[in-house]
Write an enzyme that holds these catalytic residues in place. Structure first.
Site, PDB file in Angstrom:
ATOM      1  N   GLY A 110     -33.587  -0.973  58.722  1.00 18.26           N
ATOM      2  CA  GLY A 110     -32.788   0.367  58.532  1.00 18.26           C
ATOM      3  C   GLY A 110     -32.678   1.067  59.746  1.00 18.26           C
ATOM      4  O   GLY A 110     -33.760   1.395  60.402  1.00 18.26           O
ATOM      5  N   HIS A 111     -31.694   1.211  60.550  1.00 20.22           N
ATOM      6  CA  HIS A 111     -31.519   2.103  61.711  1.00 20.22           C
ATOM      7  C   HIS A 111     -30.928   3.463  61.622  1.00 20.22           C
ATOM      8  O   HIS A 111     -29.805   3.579  61.098  1.00 20.22           O
ATOM      9  CB  HIS A 111     -30.851   1.378  62.693  1.00 20.22           C
ATOM     10  CG  HIS A 111     -31.063  -0.053  63.184  1.00 20.22           C
ATOM     11  ND1 HIS A 111     -30.631  -0.950  63.935  1.00 20.22           N
ATOM     12  CD2 HIS A 111     -32.611  -0.443  63.059  1.00 20.22           C
ATOM     13  CE1 HIS A 111     -31.459  -2.053  64.117  1.00 20.22           C
ATOM     14  NE2 HIS A 111     -32.694  -1.589  63.728  1.00 20.22           N
TER      15      HIS A 111
END
Ligand code: IMP
Length: 429
Positions: A40-41
């Site tokens: 998850g960025h």
């Protein structure tokens, strides 16, 4: 122009999206080379809009960049569609996204097996994201995986799914007491999903090498982090791929000689999600403070992250294992307001001082942090845009981390925004 690798130097969640975003305008290609929708960025655009990408490279938010899901990534087609639709609904142009024909698909049975295996392990569980990552990589290595190129040939896909389910269904039913999956249903769903983005399936290895030949800049974006690497991390409490810089070549199909910059992302303190050893972990209100002020909740799973002080033994290890040339130190702003800021400079293992990562996991489990304390600072640093504007104690903290980590800290993050960044040294030649 070079290929650049961006990798997490700790246990992931260091803020890699921000680094990609910073370089964004100078990049032509952004490539994910391992992992899947376990990552998850988070990226915050100048207008305040916040995006969280999982599977799609964070370069998707920079117009003009071609984004590649490389051969080393494992892709859940349903999750990819969901992410694509989510971005499109918010007006993001997703035309420049390609998927390697050699990337493996996370199939419904991988997700089912991930979940039941974790439940079965009980206290010994890894704390996986439950997204089927491990079981998919197991099948890849066992040579029974399904690749995107297989989906382009329905007959092959059917054969592969039937062969896989022959065994997986026995495991699901007989070992775990779960329902069997219907091969036709799995094939039909997969075909229907992949059909929606079949035009994106490409020979990305060829395209990337051609781009490098033309002198275009390619950024290879790792997910997770060094300590979650299946070879170099805290095995078995790791993910099932190689986030370390060496994995970038295998997971994208470019040669190591192409890589001229390895940018390590380092948080100004440490966090970890899932089980496994974590020497500087704080179980007190200070840990809670870091979690709150730092917003340390998983982008992907919503799980609280475990928090602790900066660990220089890990940073030194990451520098060595990845060949880090530059660091991007993130979240320095979170440490404002502390009297003293401890840094773990070494471990004590069974009465002996260890400057480097212990050879065995048993020793790492027993490692007690040896702290050095730096004077803290109370000023809000989130508005600083040059190193000189930072309070003297914050500067001293950064310099000490640099000294201990063994690579220069070229960029600092002082807030989540795209502009909340201090560049000390240019990263690109
Ligand atoms: P898996 O990747 O879902 O198999 O999970 C294996 C381990 O890696 C678990 O401890 C997860 O919490 C951790 N993990 C996987 N992806 C991430 C990530 O993006 N950030 C932090 N930890 C992660």
């Amino acid at each position: 122009m070079p290929a650049i690798v961006v990798i997490g130097a700790q246990w992931g969640d260091e803020g890699k999206g921000k680094a990609t975003d910073l370089l964004g305008e100078r990049l032509k290609w952004v490539v994910r080379y391992q992992g899947g929708n376990n990552a998850g960025h988070t990226v915050v655009l100048p207008d305040g809009q916040q995006f969280a990408t999982k599977l799609i490279p964070s370069g998707i938010l920079t117009p003009g960049v071609t984004n590649v899901i490389g051969n080393g990534v494992v892709v859940n087609p349903g999750a990819l569609l969901e992410e694509l639709h989510g971005l499109q609904e918010r007006g993001v142009d997703t035309a420049g996204l390609l998927v390697s024909a050699d990337a493996h698909l996370i199939m419904p049975y991988h997700v089912a097996i991930d979940k039941v295996t974790e439940r079965y392990l009980g206290k010994a569980k890894i704390g996986t994201t439950g997204r089927g990552i491990g079981p998919c990589y197991q099948d890849k290595v066992a040579r029974v995986g399904v690749r995107f190129q297989d989906v382009l040939d329905e007959k092959i896909l059917r054969q592969k799914v039937e062969a896989a389910l022959d065994i997986k269904n026995q495991i699901l039913v007989k070992v775990y007491n779960r329902k069997a999956l219907d091969p036709d249903e799995v094939v039909d769903t997969t075909l229907a999903q992949v059909e929606q983005f079949a035009d994106r399936i490409s020979d990305t290895r060829l395209l990337l090498n051609q781009a490098l030949e033309r002198g275009e800049t390619v950024l290879l974006e790792g997910s997770q982090g060094t300590m979650l690497d299946v070879d170099h991390g805290t095995y078995p409490f790791v993910t099932s791929s190689n986030p370390t810089s060496g994995g970038a070549c295998a997971g994208s199909g470019i040669g190591p000689g192409r890589i001229s910059v390895v940018l390590g992302i380092l948080k100004a303190y440490t966090t970890r999600v899932g089980s496994g050893p974590f020497p500087t972990e704080l179980h007190d209100e200070m840990g809670e403070r870091l979690r709150k002020v730092g917003g340390e909740v998983g982008v992907n799973t919503g799980r609280d992250r475990r928090t602790g002080w900066f660990d220089a033994v890990i940073a030194r290890y990451a520098t060595r294992v990845n060949g880090i040339t530059d660091y991007f130190l993130t979240k320095l702003d979170v440490l404002s307001g502390l009297d003293r800021v401890p840094i773990c400079v070494a471990y004590e293992v069974d009465g002996f001082r260890a400057e480097d990562m212990p050879m065995t996991q048993t020793d790492f489990h027993h490692a007690m942090p040896v702290y050095e304390e730096m004077p803290g600072w109370f000023e809000d640093v989130s508005g600083c845009r040059t190193f000189a504007e930072l309070p003297a104690n914050a500067q001293a903290y950064v310099r000490r981390l640099e000294e201990l980590s063994g690579a220069r800290i070229s960029v600092l993050g002082v807030g989540p925004g795209r502009d909340q960044t201090i560049v000390r040294h240019e990263i690109l030649p």
